[in-house]
Structure formats: C-alpha cells, structure tokens
Scaffold this active site. Structure first.
Site, PDB file in Angstrom:
ATOM      1  N   ASP A  74      18.042 132.092  82.881  1.00 51.89           N
ATOM      2  CA  ASP A  74      16.824 131.664  83.578  1.00 51.89           C
ATOM      3  C   ASP A  74      17.150 130.382  84.339  1.00 51.89           C
ATOM      4  O   ASP A  74      17.147 129.296  83.765  1.00 51.89           O
ATOM      5  CB  ASP A  74      15.694 131.383  82.590  1.00 51.89           C
ATOM      6  CG  ASP A  74      15.160 132.633  81.937  1.00 51.89           C
ATOM      7  OD1 ASP A  74      14.266 133.265  82.516  1.00 51.89           O
ATOM      8  OD2 ASP A  74      15.626 132.971  80.827  1.00 51.89           O
ATOM      9  N   ARG A 110       6.057 126.686  87.933  1.00 52.91           N
ATOM     10  CA  ARG A 110       7.010 127.781  88.134  1.00 52.91           C
ATOM     11  C   ARG A 110       6.501 128.763  89.181  1.00 52.91           C
ATOM     12  O   ARG A 110       7.265 129.582  89.690  1.00 52.91           O
ATOM     13  CB  ARG A 110       7.243 128.514  86.810  1.00 52.91           C
ATOM     14  CG  ARG A 110       7.778 127.628  85.712  1.00 52.91           C
ATOM     15  CD  ARG A 110       7.640 128.275  84.354  1.00 52.91           C
ATOM     16  NE  ARG A 110       8.481 129.442  84.210  1.00 52.91           N
ATOM     17  CZ  ARG A 110       8.441 130.266  83.168  1.00 52.91           C
ATOM     18  NH1 ARG A 110       7.570 130.037  82.180  1.00 52.91           N
ATOM     19  NH2 ARG A 110       9.255 131.303  83.102  1.00 52.91           N
ATOM     20  N   LYS A 164       9.683 138.383  87.991  1.00 56.03           N
ATOM     21  CA  LYS A 164       8.957 138.287  86.728  1.00 56.03           C
ATOM     22  C   LYS A 164       7.623 137.563  86.953  1.00 56.03           C
ATOM     23  O   LYS A 164       7.427 136.942  87.990  1.00 56.03           O
ATOM     24  CB  LYS A 164       9.803 137.560  85.675  1.00 56.03           C
ATOM     25  CG  LYS A 164      10.101 136.097  85.975  1.00 56.03           C
ATOM     26  CD  LYS A 164      11.019 135.515  84.914  1.00 56.03           C
ATOM     27  CE  LYS A 164      11.249 134.046  85.153  1.00 56.03           C
ATOM     28  NZ  LYS A 164      12.242 133.468  84.234  1.00 56.03           N
ATOM     29  N   HIS A 165       6.667 137.670  86.009  1.00 56.45           N
ATOM     30  CA  HIS A 165       6.638 138.424  84.741  1.00 56.45           C
ATOM     31  C   HIS A 165       5.671 139.583  84.945  1.00 56.45           C
ATOM     32  O   HIS A 165       4.466 139.360  84.951  1.00 56.45           O
ATOM     33  CB  HIS A 165       6.140 137.556  83.591  1.00 56.45           C
ATOM     34  CG  HIS A 165       6.904 136.289  83.374  1.00 56.45           C
ATOM     35  ND1 HIS A 165       6.685 135.144  84.119  1.00 56.45           N
ATOM     36  CD2 HIS A 165       7.892 135.981  82.486  1.00 56.45           C
ATOM     37  CE1 HIS A 165       7.491 134.186  83.688  1.00 56.45           C
ATOM     38  NE2 HIS A 165       8.240 134.668  82.706  1.00 56.45           N
ATOM     39  N   HIS A 192       4.912 132.974  74.767  1.00 55.65           N
ATOM     40  CA  HIS A 192       5.964 132.597  73.830  1.00 55.65           C
ATOM     41  C   HIS A 192       5.421 132.514  72.405  1.00 55.65           C
ATOM     42  O   HIS A 192       6.148 132.756  71.442  1.00 55.65           O
ATOM     43  CB  HIS A 192       6.577 131.237  74.204  1.00 55.65           C
ATOM     44  CG  HIS A 192       7.427 131.280  75.431  1.00 55.65           C
ATOM     45  ND1 HIS A 192       6.900 131.162  76.701  1.00 55.65           N
ATOM     46  CD2 HIS A 192       8.764 131.445  75.588  1.00 55.65           C
ATOM     47  CE1 HIS A 192       7.881 131.244  77.579  1.00 55.65           C
ATOM     48  NE2 HIS A 192       9.017 131.412  76.936  1.00 55.65           N
ATOM     49  N   ASP A 218      11.056 140.628  78.319  1.00 56.53           N
ATOM     50  CA  ASP A 218      11.193 139.222  77.957  1.00 56.53           C
ATOM     51  C   ASP A 218      11.701 139.196  76.522  1.00 56.53           C
ATOM     52  O   ASP A 218      11.748 140.241  75.841  1.00 56.53           O
ATOM     53  CB  ASP A 218       9.844 138.511  78.080  1.00 56.53           C
ATOM     54  CG  ASP A 218       9.990 137.065  78.545  1.00 56.53           C
ATOM     55  OD1 ASP A 218      11.067 136.480  78.315  1.00 56.53           O
ATOM     56  OD2 ASP A 218       9.031 136.523  79.118  1.00 56.53           O
TER      57      ASP A 218
END
Length: 598
Positions: free
Chosen positions: A152, A221, A251-252, A264, A337
């Site tokens: 990443d 991001r 992504k995502h 996460h 992921d």
C-alpha cells in the site's frame, strides 16, 4: 519556495497524457535496474516463461489471444492441486526477513503473492534483497510462476514502505489542485520507487468518494467528494503506474467513502440504495474498468439495502460476481482486503465460521486473491481446509481454477515483458531512485498548487519583529518548519496520541497558554486536536488555523476567521502552507469536499 507552476500547461499536459498510449510507450523507459549479468528468467525459469516469442511483441493487459489462452490452460494443467490453491493466496511475513517456514510456501507450493506491510519495509536495501531472494525461489519452481509483490503506497497518509521513500502531499491535495497531471506524475514517481525495490503491485489508487465526514479511515486518502473528479484523477493515477510497469489496484470496491466506522475494526453498514451507489461510488470503478484496470481490492463493507443481507461486499457473490463481473465486465483479479480486519472477522463470528471457513467463503464469493496479514501455519487448519475443499468440492475447485486463470493472465501481461518491474533488482543502486531531487521539487510545487484559503479575514500574516507567536499542535515537522518562518515562536506540543479524543491535560495547557500570545498558529489534524480547539477560544490572540490532511474538521469551527487547508504531512507541504500564511504567493487550490458550515 519554488514558484508554483501555472495550471494551464499542466492541464494541457494532462489531456495529452490521458489519451491511451501505444503499448510500446506505455511503460517506464529509464535504464533497466536489474544487474546486467543476471540470467533471464525465460532461460532459467519454468513453464511460465514458455510463451511463444511472437506473443511478446506488444504484450500488455488485457492479455487475450488464442496463444496466451492456450499457454494459460497448459500451465494450469501442469500445476498440482497444492500449487493451484497457493496461487490465490497473498501472504506476509514477520519482521524484515522471512523465516524458513514462510519460504516453504514459495519453494514447495509456488505461492501466488506476498504483501509488504510496514514491519517488513523500514530498510529499503533489506527489502529489495528479500524480494529478490523470494522471486529467485519462485522462478526456480517447476512452473516458475513469479510472485505478485504488493504493498500500500498510496501517497500521502498511507505509505507502508517507509525508509527514505517519498512522502507525497496525497490524493486530497491532488483533488484540491484538480489536475490529472498531478495525479499521473505523483503515481509515476511512486511507481519509480516501487520499481527500484522490486514491488510490482500497488494497492492504489484509492477511489472512494469522500461523502461522510465520519469516514475517518478514508479522509485525505480520497481525491474528492465528487465522483466524476475522483474517477478522472484515479484514471490519471492508473496511467502513471502503467508508465512505471506497476500493477495498479483500485480500491475499496464498491466504495468506503460514505461509511461510518473503520472496516479495520468493525463491519460498517451503509444504507445506500443501488441507484446512489451506481451513480456515485461505482462511477470511478466503472471508468477504470472501461480503461483496463488490472486489479480491484474489495472492502469489508455491508450494503443491506442492495444485497438484502449484512454480508460484507468482500464476501458477497452478488458484488463480486453479479455486479463486478457480469454487469461491469471486469476481467482482472479481485483481491480481498486483509482478512484479519474487523469487518471480515465480525461477520465470520456472526456466522459461526472458523477463520479457515472464512477464507474458503471469500474464495467461493468470487475473490481471486486472499490477503492475510499473518502467516498461516504451513500445514495448519487454513491450508488443510482449502486443499480438502479443492479436492472434494467441485464448485470450490471450479472457483479456484477460474481465479488461477485470471492470475496467470495478469502475470503474463505484466511480469514477462522486458519493461516489467525487475524481478531481481540491484539493491546497490536503490538509493539512486528514491526521493530523487526532481520528485521532491515536483511535490513541493504540487503541495503549493493544492493549498486552499478557507477564511482570510487577517491573512496574509507576515512575520513581525517582536510579535509573540505560539505554534500549537502535534507533529515534529510542523514545529520545525514553523520556527523557520516565525523565528523565536514558542511551542505547545500536545501529548495525547489518540486519534479521536484529547487528553484533559492538553486542553488545560491550551486554555492556559493561548491568550499569552499575539498570534496562535494552530495545527488542526484530527478529532483530537479539534476537541482541544473547541474546548477554549482565545479572546486576545489572533488565531490562524492550519488544517492538515482532511479539512473536514473546519466545518465544526465557523467562528474561526483565518484558516488554510493543507493536505500533506511532509516538509514540502508545511513549507508551502507557511509560505501562504506569510503571503509569499496566492493559493489557488479548491476545496475537494463540502465543509457543511452550520
């Protein structure tokens, strides 16, 4: 401070460079960084390298010809059950160098790929030597299928390979400048570093449309809250990686930008309708699929209004097969992921699945590569479950074989041609390709182009002799650069490290210090520092809010009269921001999202 280039030449260049490039000019043309005395894998490798010479001319993704399909089928037929199952796994190792058990996944099973996390990548020379050793072992197997070496390296906030690599302003800075040229060149410089290290796949661009202020894990991001702009800039980023030979991964999927909660740790549940998802979150993916993106990474995100259940999209046949394959026509590989993330584990617990069963279900749901951030035991439950299912369950066997075919097509297109990312890069010259001066100059200029003036009641604010200035916030670079622009300024460094909440001690120190100064420059970086700033307003001091990363938190501060938005965390970004505060140049960046002032 470097002069900020005018937008018009950059935009013209972007329009030219976004046109589909001929196959022979799509990829990086600098000198090869493999040692000259290194034997070609085509000579020393196994069956993977037996592609007819005529097929190498102009080979690119998507690789589709009768000869290539015959080669894929020939390879598949030569692979053992163990090699087929291992080809759809992407594993990581502990520490900087892998142990012997990890290497057995490569030497005995011809593992499909490795994922490089931060704990693997502090020393760039060690990483380069490690990846070279792994590829040598992979090429030495009977079929000689090389590894995906993935990481990443999005730019900006997310940078798993650290060491001396570039710290770029990031996607939101690109969204603020609005220039596809910035996206393409950022990607090209990042790709150049990855190429030098032997990293052939990057989990970027991030094309989540940043809608929800609570989507903290996405934040800077993202390029923008505008789907069309996100798609255009994501496409330019893809082009930059193509020029470097690095496999780009969007992504995502199907979109994390409206999620409340971080996948996460939890399973975010989004209530969006299909129409909203199609017109907004899926638009960047639709654009990239049409232009040939070779890989997509799925998110652990639930869309019950669309699928009728709280199954994460990453574990949903509807999202991975019906929507992505059949409706959108995606031909590349789908990567999960990390399966150790909370979004996957929470759902597995609800279903009563073991972790091994979770991996099996991910494959059945249409994923072609399963990422694991912990190395599974070589002959443990995960491996036994997958191998047994492959041998005894026809549907699972069919799904695995489909995934291996797709994986081989991408590897043939990207890892055989001469322009490929080197399999055996020369670690002794890595430093020649890392943080090169021209890249640092570009990113300083790009940071300057992106800076956005939010409120300018009393800006610019040149440094004045005898002025009492306080720099308040977190981050060593902010203070170091700030004192260069405001010599003699005092510092108030907040101690709390929690992203979401501040320490009472920091709030008390802020309240006690703020009105002892003429001017306070406050670094607003997260909910923690927002809470501190909201806890007490200066009555006598002039406050300049220096927003960094995402400016979304400024929406809660309508009383602030002086504020700029800077999107990167590197020295170049801080230098550009302080230059704007002092009036060295006029900022031209536009806000890439809505602040929703009350």
């Amino acid at each position: 401070m470097h002069r900020i280039p005018l937008a018009i030449p950059a935009l013209v260049a972007a329009l030219v460079l976004l046109v589909s490039l001929p196959a022979q000019s799509r990829h990086y043309t600098a000198r090869n960084i493999e040692p000259r005395d290194q034997e070609s894998p085509a000579v020393t490798g196994g069956r993977f390298w037996d592609l007819p010479p005529g097929e190498l001319q102009g080979l690119r993704w998507p690789a589709s010809s009768e000869a290539i399909e015959h080669h894929v089928e020939h390879l598949l037929a030569s692979m053992s059950d163990e090699e087929r199952v291992a080809q759809i796994l992407m594993l990581t190792w502990s520490g900087e160098e892998p142990n012997e058990e990890f290497l057995r996944w490569i030497t005995e099973r011809n593992l499909g790929g490795v994922k490089i996390f931060g704990w693997n990548a502090e020393n760039l020379v060690t990483l380069t030597n490690t990846l070279t050793a792994m590829q040598r072992k992979s090429i030495a197997t009977s079929n000689g299928i090389p590894l995906f070496t993935a990481t990443d390296q999005e730019g900006g906030w997310v940078r798993h390979i650290r060491g001396e690599t570039l710290i770029t302003p990031g996607n939101m800075a690109i969204g603020a400048s609005g220039l596809p040229y910035d996206a393409m060149m950022s990607s090209r410089y990042i790709g150049q570093e990855l190429r030098a290290l032997g990293v052939n796949m990057n989990f970027a661009p991030t094309v989540d449309v940043y809608i929800n202020p609570e989507a903290h894990v996405i934040g800077p991001r993202a390029f923008s809250n505008d789907a069309s702009q996100t798609g255009l800039l994501g496409l330019a980023f893809f082009r930059g990686h193509e020029q470097s030979g690095v496999i780009a991964t969007a992504k995502h999927f199907p979109g994390h930008g409206n999620a409340t909660g971080d996948s996460h740790g939890v399973l975010p549940v989004l209530k969006d309708s299909f129409e909203t998802l199609w017109d907004r979150d899926l638009l960047p993916f639709r654009m990239l699929i049409r232009e040939g993106i070779p890989a997509i990474l799925g998110g652990h995100l639930s869309f019950p209004e669309i699928s009728g259940a709280e199954t994460p999209a990453s574990l949903s046949r509807y999202f991975n097969i019906t929507l992505l394959r059949e409706t959108l026509g995606f031909e590349g590989i789908v990567i999960t992921d990390d399966m150790y993330m909370g979004g996957a584990l929470v759902y597995a617990e609800r279903q009563g699945w073991t972790f091994a069963e979770l991996i099996k279900q991910a494959i059945l749901a249409g994923n072609d590569s399963v990422m694991l951030s912990r190395t599974p035991a070589f002959d443990g439950l995960i491996w036994r479950t997958l191998l047994e299912a492959y041998r005894e369950e026809p549907e699972f066997r069919r799904r695995v074989d489909e995934s291996v075919r797709r994986t081989l097509r991408v590897k043939i297109a990207y890892l055989i041609p001469e322009w490929r990312v080197p399999l055996f890069p020369d670690a002794s010259i890595v430093q020649e390709f890392v943080r090169i001066p021209e890249a640092r100059t570009f990113f300083l200029d790009q940071a300057g182009r992106s800076i956005t003036m939010i409120r300018d009641t009393d800006l610019p604010h040149p440094h004045q002799q005898g002025e009492r200035v306080l720099l308040a916030g977190r981050g060593a670079t902010f203070f170091a650069v700030g004192r260069e622009f405001f010599p003699g300024a005092d510092e108030l460094r907040f101690q709390g490290s929690n992203f979401y909440t501040s320490l009472a001690e920091d709030r008390h120190r802020w309240a006690a210090a703020m009105d002892r100064y003429d001017t306070v420059i406050f670094l607003l970086s997260d909910p923690n520092t927002l809470e501190i700033l909201q806890s007490a307003r200066p009555q006598n001091a002039k406050v300049i809010v220096y927003s960094v990363l995402t400016p979304i938190y400024l929406g809660a501060l309508p009383w602030v009269e002086n504020a700029i938005a800077v999107y990167g965390w590197a020295r170049e970004s801080f230098e550009a921001g302080f230059s704007v505060i002092q009036g060295h140049y006029e900022p031209r960046g536009s806000l890439p999202l809505l602040l929703n002032y009350p």
